[in-house]
Design a protein around this motif. Structure first.
Motif, short mmCIF file in Angstrom:
data_model
loop_
_atom_site.label_atom_id
_atom_site.label_comp_id
_atom_site.label_asym_id
_atom_site.label_seq_id
_atom_site.Cartn_x
_atom_site.Cartn_y
_atom_site.Cartn_z
N ARG A 1 5.47 17.09 -15.92
CA ARG A 1 6.75 17.09 -16.77
C ARG A 1 7.70 18.36 -16.31
NH1 ARG A 1 5.49 14.86 -21.75
NH2 ARG A 1 3.50 14.62 -22.12
N GLY A 2 7.81 18.24 -15.05
CA GLY A 2 8.60 18.91 -14.46
C GLY A 2 9.88 18.21 -13.50
N ALA A 3 10.22 18.79 -12.43
CA ALA A 3 10.99 18.09 -11.26
C ALA A 3 9.87 17.63 -10.25
CB ALA A 3 11.93 19.11 -10.78
N LEU B 1 0.71 -1.28 0.08
CA LEU B 1 -0.15 -0.05 0.05
C LEU B 1 0.89 1.37 0.03
CD1 LEU B 1 -3.05 0.64 0.21
CD2 LEU B 1 -3.11 0.86 2.57
N ARG B 2 1.96 1.21 1.00
CA ARG B 2 2.82 2.47 0.88
C ARG B 2 3.39 2.72 -0.75
NH1 ARG B 2 6.50 0.34 3.67
NH2 ARG B 2 7.75 -0.37 1.80
N ARG B 3 3.97 1.54 -1.34
CA ARG B 3 4.30 1.58 -2.62
C ARG B 3 3.43 2.33 -3.64
NH1 ARG B 3 7.35 -2.89 -1.42
NH2 ARG B 3 5.90 -4.33 -2.56
N SER B 4 2.10 1.66 -3.44
CA SER B 4 0.85 2.22 -4.34
C SER B 4 0.57 3.67 -4.08
CB SER B 4 -0.16 1.32 -4.20
OG SER B 4 -1.35 2.00 -4.65
N HIS B 5 0.89 4.33 -3.06
CA HIS B 5 0.84 5.52 -2.81
C HIS B 5 1.64 6.35 -3.36
CE1 HIS B 5 -2.39 4.87 0.99
NE2 HIS B 5 -2.81 4.67 -0.04
N LEU B 6 2.93 5.82 -3.17
CA LEU B 6 4.10 6.56 -3.71
C LEU B 6 3.91 6.69 -5.24
CD1 LEU B 6 7.03 7.89 -3.33
CD2 LEU B 6 7.90 5.66 -3.65
N ALA B 7 3.56 5.25 -5.95
CA ALA B 7 3.40 5.44 -7.22
C ALA B 7 2.41 6.41 -7.89
CB ALA B 7 3.13 4.00 -7.66
N GLN B 8 1.52 6.46 -7.11
CA GLN B 8 0.41 7.64 -7.75
C GLN B 8 0.95 9.16 -7.52
OE1 GLN B 8 -2.77 6.74 -9.02
NE2 GLN B 8 -2.23 8.85 -9.56
N GLU B 9 1.74 9.33 -6.53
CA GLU B 9 2.14 10.69 -6.54
C GLU B 9 3.21 10.89 -7.57
OE1 GLU B 9 1.28 12.98 -4.89
OE2 GLU B 9 0.05 11.97 -3.18
N VAL B 10 4.07 9.82 -7.60
CA VAL B 10 5.04 9.87 -9.01
C VAL B 10 4.41 10.05 -10.11
CG1 VAL B 10 6.98 8.72 -10.06
CG2 VAL B 10 6.80 8.64 -7.53
N ARG B 11 3.32 9.43 -10.74
CA ARG B 11 2.69 9.47 -11.45
C ARG B 11 1.77 10.89 -11.83
NH1 ARG B 11 1.24 3.90 -10.76
NH2 ARG B 11 -0.74 4.46 -9.46
N ASP B 12 1.53 11.54 -10.92
CA ASP B 12 1.00 12.91 -10.97
C ASP B 12 1.97 13.71 -11.36
OD1 ASP B 12 -1.61 11.54 -10.32
OD2 ASP B 12 -1.70 12.22 -8.40
N GLY C 1 7.64 -1.39 -13.67
CA GLY C 1 6.99 -0.62 -14.64
C GLY C 1 5.69 0.09 -13.93
N ASP C 2 5.67 0.12 -12.83
CA ASP C 2 4.57 1.01 -12.22
C ASP C 2 4.52 2.46 -12.24
OD1 ASP C 2 3.33 -1.54 -11.33
OD2 ASP C 2 4.46 -1.67 -9.41
N ILE C 3 5.78 2.97 -12.62
CA ILE C 3 5.83 4.39 -12.77
C ILE C 3 6.89 4.50 -13.74
CG2 ILE C 3 5.54 4.95 -10.14
CD1 ILE C 3 8.50 5.20 -9.77
N PRO C 4 6.77 5.88 -14.53
CA PRO C 4 7.66 6.15 -15.55
C PRO C 4 9.06 5.95 -15.15
CG PRO C 4 6.07 7.76 -15.36
CD PRO C 4 6.10 6.99 -14.24
N GLN D 1 18.90 3.61 -12.64
CA GLN D 1 18.37 4.78 -12.67
C GLN D 1 18.87 5.96 -11.63
OE1 GLN D 1 16.35 5.80 -14.92
NE2 GLN D 1 15.87 3.89 -15.79
N LEU D 2 19.64 5.52 -10.65
CA LEU D 2 19.88 6.22 -9.56
C LEU D 2 21.32 6.95 -10.00
CD1 LEU D 2 19.70 6.84 -6.58
CD2 LEU D 2 20.95 5.08 -6.00
N ARG D 3 21.41 8.43 -9.78
CA ARG D 3 22.51 9.20 -10.04
C ARG D 3 23.02 9.76 -8.76
NH1 ARG D 3 20.57 7.06 -14.28
NH2 ARG D 3 20.27 8.12 -16.25
#
Length: 533
Positions: free
Chosen positions: A247-249, A231-242, A274-277, A316-318
């Motif tokens: 198209r910004g930071a 559930l925690r990852r699901s909530h984070l994923a929605q915030e990231v998708r939004d 593949g749950d978030i871009p 993906q980590l920099r």
């Protein structure tokens, strides 16, 4: 033989954790943390300790967070020469966190002094330097969980996993021959207690059958919805998708230690699934980069269900360690993620990213932890329309979002269960390390249900108690309070001044014409003249 405790920090506030125990055989501290929040509170970091550092024989450190460890370099520089007992995880983290804190003190004072010189003001000195912090590391001594160790004559201690942070501990103290019928007096200092569903940590532990318990109350008034890792990852994923849709930071102010590693682990996992871009995740904090390596070295002591080593090496980590690397992020366009300290937006590189992005509607700022009263993060969380960052006014055009599922602190029901599990508590419970509402919320939960109200105490900053009597007795000593009680719990004049300047600018900008703006200015001037008479 009397045993007294003075509450030298984290009383009606969540920072500056510091407790001084005084016995005929010697004195020792539990924690020695930095005050954060309003300028009035932070000024305590520059003032004298309410005790002589050279009189302290030992320090017991609950964990590495700066609000618990951050004044140790000042303590050692001013004469403390004894051991600092801590778990190995805490020592490894402090070996990076304390020098980083010293570097921040020096850097920020250098910037301030340039401004002071331009304004004709006197120069200031840092609370301590990086060299002071490095010198303090020589006094650390490792201890193991659930193993007794001597502190001073007649006092021994053992550490219990607090489930809050790598190496975090609740510290049990035993004072010889001070209890009823000649039994040792037993005291438990909670440190910070982790929640039940922490990503990397195991559940908190602790002993039972104590005389006194000192318990944190950071989220004492909060009932979080039940959650799981999915559930925690699901909530984070929605915030990231939004955020990606803008198209910004996506700016994530995060504490460099543990919060950052948890976020990276979940973001890397969500991208792999593949749950978030897929997008670059910039870890823009030298301290967080070093702390990440510490976590990789200590995976054996963390939750074995999390493949932390794999997730912390995501493609993906920099890592952006140098200032030039950090500045280069500003050239990016499109969606990207920046994780930077500090978690309350009060210091570090996050402020530079906020200055660049906060006014833009394409940006999302995701707050992921507690924001103390008077911090920039708290103003954003509370819906400020404009803020001041390094003396500049910045309009808030970005989306400000908040998720609490990465908190390192137990909520009210979890604290209530933790306290109940410590029973019997024979003499008293002290509620500390919480703001007024949180402290009151925890008090209301446990009064009469867990302990009689008469056995629950909510001390103010610099209060002292004799613990060797049948019930704790307030000690009337010849000491001056460093702050009036209302100065600890309320926003100070610096906060009021910043808000006033922003409100004046808003009123002038929204005035119909120059004539109306002139009326506002004349009224303000008359008010100032009247105040000066």
């Amino acid at each position: 033989m009397s045993i007294t405790i003075q509450i030298c920090g984290a009383a009606r506030t969540v920072t500056g954790s510091c407790y001084l125990f005084d016995t005929p055989a010697g004195r020792f501290l539990v924690d020695c943390g930095l005050f954060q929040g309003s300028k009035t509170l932070k000024a305590l970091n520059y003032g004298a300790f309410p005790f002589r550092p050279s009189d302290v024989n030992a320090v017991l450190l609950t964990h590495a967070h700066i609000d618990h460890s951050g004044l140790l370099p000042k303590l050692t520089r001013e004469g403390f020469a004894g051991p600092i007992f801590a778990t190995r995880g805490t020592i490894d983290l402090c070996s990076y966190m304390l020098p980083d804190s010293g570097n921040i003190q020096e850097t920020e004072v250098a910037v301030l002094n340039r401004r002071n010189a331009a304004r004709g003001r006197a120069a200031v000195t840092p609370i301590y330097t990086q060299a002071d912090a490095i010198a303090a590391l020589d006094q650390f001594r490792p201890v193991e969980y659930q193993a007794w160790y001597p502190v001073i004559p007649g006092v021994r201690a053992r550490n219990w996993n607090a489930g809050h942070l790598l190496g975090s501990a609740s510290i049990e103290l035993e004072f010889a021959d001070q209890g009823d019928d000649g039994r040792p007096l037993r005291v438990l200092m909670s440190g910070d207690i982790g929640p039940d569903a922490k990503l990397l940590e195991l559940d908190p532990e602790g002993p039972t059958g104590l005389d006194y318990v000192f318990c944190e109350s950071t989220y004492g008034d909060t009932d979080r919805p039940s959650t799981t890792s999915a559930l925690r990852r699901s909530h984070l994923a929605q915030e990231v998708r939004d955020a990606a849709a803008g198209r910004g930071a996506l700016l994530i102010p995060a504490f460099a230690v543990e919060r950052t590693q948890e976020l990276i682990a979940d973001l890397a996992d969500l991208m792999a699934r593949g749950d978030i871009p897929a997008a670059p995740i910039f870890l823009d904090s030298p301290l967080a980069i070093r702390a990440t390596e510490v976590f990789r070295r200590h995976t054996a002591s963390l939750d074995p269900a999390v493949d932390l080593d794999r997730l912390l090496t995501s493609s993906q980590l920099r890592f952006t360690e140098t200032v030039d690397e950090s500045k280069s992020i500003a050239r990016l366009t499109g969606f990207h993620i920046i994780i930077a300290a500090s978690g309350m937006c009060d210091a570090g590189r996050i402020r530079h990213h906020l200055k660049r992005w906060l006014w833009r509607k394409e940006c999302t700022v995701l707050l992921t932890g507690f924001q103390a009263q008077g911090t920039l993060g708290r103003f954003l969380q509370d819906g400020a329309k404009a803020v001041r960052i390094q003396g500049e006014e910045i309009k808030v055009g970005a989306r400000i979002r908040y998720i609490d599922e990465y908190s390192g602190h137990a909520d009210g029901p979890e604290l209530e269960r933790w306290i109940a599990s410590r029973r019997p508590i024979r003499r008293g419970l002290f509620i500390v390390h919480g703001e007024e509402r949180a402290l009151g919320g925890l008090l209301n939960r446990i009064a009469e249900r867990i302990l009689p109200t008469a056995q629950i105490f909510t001390p103010m900053l610099d209060d002292a108690y004799d613990l060797s009597t049948a019930a704790p007795t307030s000690v009337d000593v010849a000491r001056r309070r460093r702050l009036a009680p209302d100065a600890v719990v309320n926003l100070d004049w610096h906060n009021d001044m910043s808000k006033l300047v922003l409100d004046i600018n808003d009123q002038i900008e929204s005035a119909a014409d120059d004539r109306a703006r002139g009326v506002i200015v004349r009224r303000l001037r008359r008010a100032l003249e009247q105040a000066g008479t």
